[in-house]
Design a protein around this motif. Structure first.
Motif, PDB file in Angstrom:
ATOM      1  N   ILE A   1       0.848  -1.189   0.000  1.00  0.00           N
ATOM      2  CA  ILE A   1       0.000   0.000   0.000  1.00  0.00           C
ATOM      3  C   ILE A   1       0.887   1.244   0.000  1.00  0.00           C
ATOM      4  O   ILE A   1       1.778   1.385   0.834  1.00  0.00           O
ATOM      5  CB  ILE A   1      -0.946   0.003   1.230  1.00  0.00           C
ATOM      6  CG1 ILE A   1      -1.828  -1.244   1.228  1.00  0.00           C
ATOM      7  CG2 ILE A   1      -1.787   1.270   1.245  1.00  0.00           C
ATOM      8  CD1 ILE A   1      -2.704  -1.384   0.006  1.00  0.00           C
ATOM      9  N   GLY A   2       0.660   2.116  -0.958  1.00  0.00           N
ATOM     10  CA  GLY A   2       1.478   3.322  -1.110  1.00  0.00           C
ATOM     11  C   GLY A   2       2.564   3.190  -2.150  1.00  0.00           C
ATOM     12  O   GLY A   2       3.135   4.194  -2.587  1.00  0.00           O
ATOM     13  N   ALA A   3       2.873   1.961  -2.569  1.00  0.00           N
ATOM     14  CA  ALA A   3       3.869   1.766  -3.632  1.00  0.00           C
ATOM     15  C   ALA A   3       3.286   2.239  -4.963  1.00  0.00           C
ATOM     16  O   ALA A   3       2.067   2.277  -5.151  1.00  0.00           O
ATOM     17  CB  ALA A   3       4.258   0.294  -3.720  1.00  0.00           C
ATOM     18  N   THR A   4       4.166   2.592  -5.889  1.00  0.00           N
ATOM     19  CA  THR A   4       3.722   3.067  -7.196  1.00  0.00           C
ATOM     20  C   THR A   4       3.986   2.005  -8.253  1.00  0.00           C
ATOM     21  O   THR A   4       5.098   1.491  -8.370  1.00  0.00           O
ATOM     22  CB  THR A   4       4.452   4.366  -7.575  1.00  0.00           C
ATOM     23  OG1 THR A   4       4.002   5.412  -6.712  1.00  0.00           O
ATOM     24  CG2 THR A   4       4.144   4.761  -9.015  1.00  0.00           C
ATOM     25  N   LEU A   5       2.934   1.670  -9.015  1.00  0.00           N
ATOM     26  CA  LEU A   5       3.022   0.704 -10.111  1.00  0.00           C
ATOM     27  C   LEU A   5       2.778   1.416 -11.432  1.00  0.00           C
ATOM     28  O   LEU A   5       1.794   2.136 -11.585  1.00  0.00           O
ATOM     29  CB  LEU A   5       1.966  -0.396  -9.940  1.00  0.00           C
ATOM     30  CG  LEU A   5       1.846  -1.360 -11.132  1.00  0.00           C
ATOM     31  CD1 LEU A   5       3.042  -2.303 -11.188  1.00  0.00           C
ATOM     32  CD2 LEU A   5       0.534  -2.138 -11.075  1.00  0.00           C
ATOM     33  N   LEU A   6       3.709   1.217 -12.359  1.00  0.00           N
ATOM     34  CA  LEU A   6       3.507   1.726 -13.722  1.00  0.00           C
ATOM     35  C   LEU A   6       3.607   0.564 -14.693  1.00  0.00           C
ATOM     36  O   LEU A   6       4.427  -0.336 -14.521  1.00  0.00           O
ATOM     37  CB  LEU A   6       4.566   2.776 -14.074  1.00  0.00           C
ATOM     38  CG  LEU A   6       4.655   4.015 -13.183  1.00  0.00           C
ATOM     39  CD1 LEU A   6       5.771   4.931 -13.679  1.00  0.00           C
ATOM     40  CD2 LEU A   6       3.332   4.766 -13.139  1.00  0.00           C
ATOM     41  N   PHE A   7       2.759   0.606 -15.725  1.00  0.00           N
ATOM     42  CA  PHE A   7       2.868  -0.342 -16.828  1.00  0.00           C
ATOM     43  C   PHE A   7       2.900   0.471 -18.119  1.00  0.00           C
ATOM     44  O   PHE A   7       1.955   1.200 -18.415  1.00  0.00           O
ATOM     45  CB  PHE A   7       1.693  -1.323 -16.845  1.00  0.00           C
ATOM     46  CG  PHE A   7       1.731  -2.266 -18.006  1.00  0.00           C
ATOM     47  CD1 PHE A   7       2.711  -3.255 -18.091  1.00  0.00           C
ATOM     48  CD2 PHE A   7       0.822  -2.154 -19.047  1.00  0.00           C
ATOM     49  CE1 PHE A   7       2.761  -4.122 -19.178  1.00  0.00           C
ATOM     50  CE2 PHE A   7       0.864  -3.016 -20.138  1.00  0.00           C
ATOM     51  CZ  PHE A   7       1.836  -3.996 -20.203  1.00  0.00           C
ATOM     52  N   ASP A   8       3.994   0.373 -18.850  1.00  0.00           N
ATOM     53  CA  ASP A   8       4.213   1.231 -20.017  1.00  0.00           C
ATOM     54  C   ASP A   8       4.034   2.695 -19.646  1.00  0.00           C
ATOM     55  O   ASP A   8       3.461   3.476 -20.404  1.00  0.00           O
ATOM     56  CB  ASP A   8       3.256   0.862 -21.155  1.00  0.00           C
ATOM     57  CG  ASP A   8       3.788  -0.300 -21.994  1.00  0.00           C
ATOM     58  OD1 ASP A   8       5.025  -0.509 -22.017  1.00  0.00           O
ATOM     59  OD2 ASP A   8       2.975  -0.990 -22.629  1.00  0.00           O
ATOM     60  N   GLY A   9       4.495   3.071 -18.450  1.00  0.00           N
ATOM     61  CA  GLY A   9       4.454   4.465 -18.022  1.00  0.00           C
ATOM     62  C   GLY A   9       3.116   4.941 -17.515  1.00  0.00           C
ATOM     63  O   GLY A   9       2.968   6.118 -17.194  1.00  0.00           O
ATOM     64  N   VAL A  10       2.134   4.030 -17.390  1.00  0.00           N
ATOM     65  CA  VAL A  10       0.788   4.414 -16.946  1.00  0.00           C
ATOM     66  C   VAL A  10       0.478   3.702 -15.634  1.00  0.00           C
ATOM     67  O   VAL A  10       0.686   2.493 -15.524  1.00  0.00           O
ATOM     68  CB  VAL A  10      -0.265   4.039 -18.012  1.00  0.00           C
ATOM     69  CG1 VAL A  10      -1.673   4.375 -17.516  1.00  0.00           C
ATOM     70  CG2 VAL A  10       0.032   4.750 -19.324  1.00  0.00           C
ATOM     71  N   GLY A  11      -0.028   4.458 -14.643  1.00  0.00           N
ATOM     72  CA  GLY A  11      -0.384   3.827 -13.374  1.00  0.00           C
ATOM     73  C   GLY A  11      -0.491   4.822 -12.250  1.00  0.00           C
ATOM     74  O   GLY A  11      -0.892   5.969 -12.457  1.00  0.00           O
ATOM     75  N   GLY A  12      -0.132   4.381 -11.024  1.00  0.00           N
ATOM     76  CA  GLY A  12      -0.256   5.245  -9.863  1.00  0.00           C
ATOM     77  C   GLY A  12       0.050   4.496  -8.588  1.00  0.00           C
ATOM     78  O   GLY A  12       0.729   3.469  -8.612  1.00  0.00           O
ATOM     79  N   ARG A  13      -0.488   5.030  -7.458  1.00  0.00           N
ATOM     80  CA  ARG A  13      -0.215   4.457  -6.133  1.00  0.00           C
ATOM     81  C   ARG A  13      -1.194   3.337  -5.815  1.00  0.00           C
ATOM     82  O   ARG A  13      -2.402   3.509  -5.954  1.00  0.00           O
ATOM     83  CB  ARG A  13      -0.348   5.531  -5.046  1.00  0.00           C
ATOM     84  CG  ARG A  13       0.658   6.652  -5.143  1.00  0.00           C
ATOM     85  CD  ARG A  13       0.389   7.692  -4.053  1.00  0.00           C
ATOM     86  NE  ARG A  13       0.598   7.167  -2.716  1.00  0.00           N
ATOM     87  CZ  ARG A  13      -0.365   7.029  -1.810  1.00  0.00           C
ATOM     88  NH1 ARG A  13      -1.599   7.377  -2.088  1.00  0.00           N
ATOM     89  NH2 ARG A  13      -0.078   6.547  -0.622  1.00  0.00           N
TER      90      ARG A  13
END
Length: 195
Positions: A22-34
DNA sequence: TGCCCGATTAACT
DNA sequence: GTTAATCGGGCAA
C-alpha cells in the motif's frame, strides 16, 4: 528518486507483502499510480485459485515470487496479481485499486470515463486503464514494461474482509490506505488499523 | 462433453 | 437495492 522494488521484496509471507504494497507506485508502459487497495490469497485459503493445486491457469503462482498472475473474471474483466512467497507456496496479492497519477489522459481514453475515481478503483477497472491482459501473464514485476517503486513516505494501512467471496469471506485479508478516495469500496466501520 | 458458477462491472429500478 | 453481460476453468459423468 524513490527506491525500486525488486523481486526479493515478494519473497516473504503474502500477509506481510500485501500491506507493505500500500502506497507503492506501479507503472505499466508508463501508466499507473499508487496502490491503495490489495487482497492476499494463499494456497491453504479456499478462496485462492491455487487452493486445488497446480493447473494451467494458476501455474505461475507455483513459480518464484515477483511475477504477474492475470486471470479472466466473469468472462469479461482481467485481474492483476503479484506472486509472493518462496517458490511453491502459491500465494498472490490481488491488486484491487490504484490512485491514478500518470497518465490520466490515457486512462480516461481507455476507460471511457472522466471521473478520476472511476479510472482504477476496482480490479477490472485498473486492468482496463493500464491495458493489462493475459498477454502480461508470467512477466517479471522488476523489469520493463513494469516499474514498481516503494512508497515515498509512511502510509496508514487498514485491514478488513475481502470483497466478493463466497468462501473464506471472513478472513481480514483486504488491505487499504486509510481514508483514500480511490478504494473500490469503503472498509467496514470496525476495521483494524495497522502500523 | 456438459454444466455450473465466479477474486466484476455498469446499467438498471 | 437488483440484474444482465459473457466465457473459461474445473469437475462430474
Amino acid at each position: 528518486m524513490p527506491k525500486r522494488l525488486t523481486r526479493s521484496f515478494f519473497s516473504r509471507s503474502v500477509h506481510e507483502v500485501a500491506p507493505d504494497l500500500i502506497g507503492a507506485t506501479l507503472l505499466f508502459d508508463g501508466v499507473g499510480g499508487r496502490l491503495v487497495e490489495v487482497e492476499a490469497y494463499h494456497q491453504t485459503d479456499p478462496a485462492s485459485h491455487s487452493y486445488g493445486g497446480p493447473t494451467a491457469r494458476n501455474a505461475v503462482m507455483f513459480g518464484p515470487p515477483g511475477f504477474v498472475y492475470v486471470y479472466r473474471s466473469y468472462g469479461i474483466h482481467w485481474c492483476l496479481n503479484f506472486v509472493c512467497e518462496p517458490k511453491g507456496t502459491a500465494s498472490a496479492v490481488l491488486i484491487r485499486a490504484i490512485e491514478p497519477t500518470t497518465d490520466l489522459a490515457v486512462m480516461r481514453r481507455r476507460r471511457g470515463v472522466t471521473d478520476e475515481r472511476l479510472l482504477c478503483s476496482g480490479p477490472g477497472r485498473l486492468c482496463e486503464a493500464l491495458r493489462i491482459t493475459d498477454r502480461q501473464y508470467g512477466l517479471a514485476l522488476d523489469a520493463p514494461p513494469f516499474e514498481l517503486f516503494a512508497s515515498s513516505g509512511p502510509v496508514e494501512v487498514i485491514a478488513g474482509p475481502r470483497i466478493g467471496l463466497t468462501k473464506a469471506a471472513e478472513k481480514p485479508w483486504r488491505y487499504g490506505e486509510k481514508g483514500s478516495r480511490f478504494l473500490s469500496k469503503p472498509f467496514p466501520a470496525a476495521t483494524t488499523v495497522l502500523n
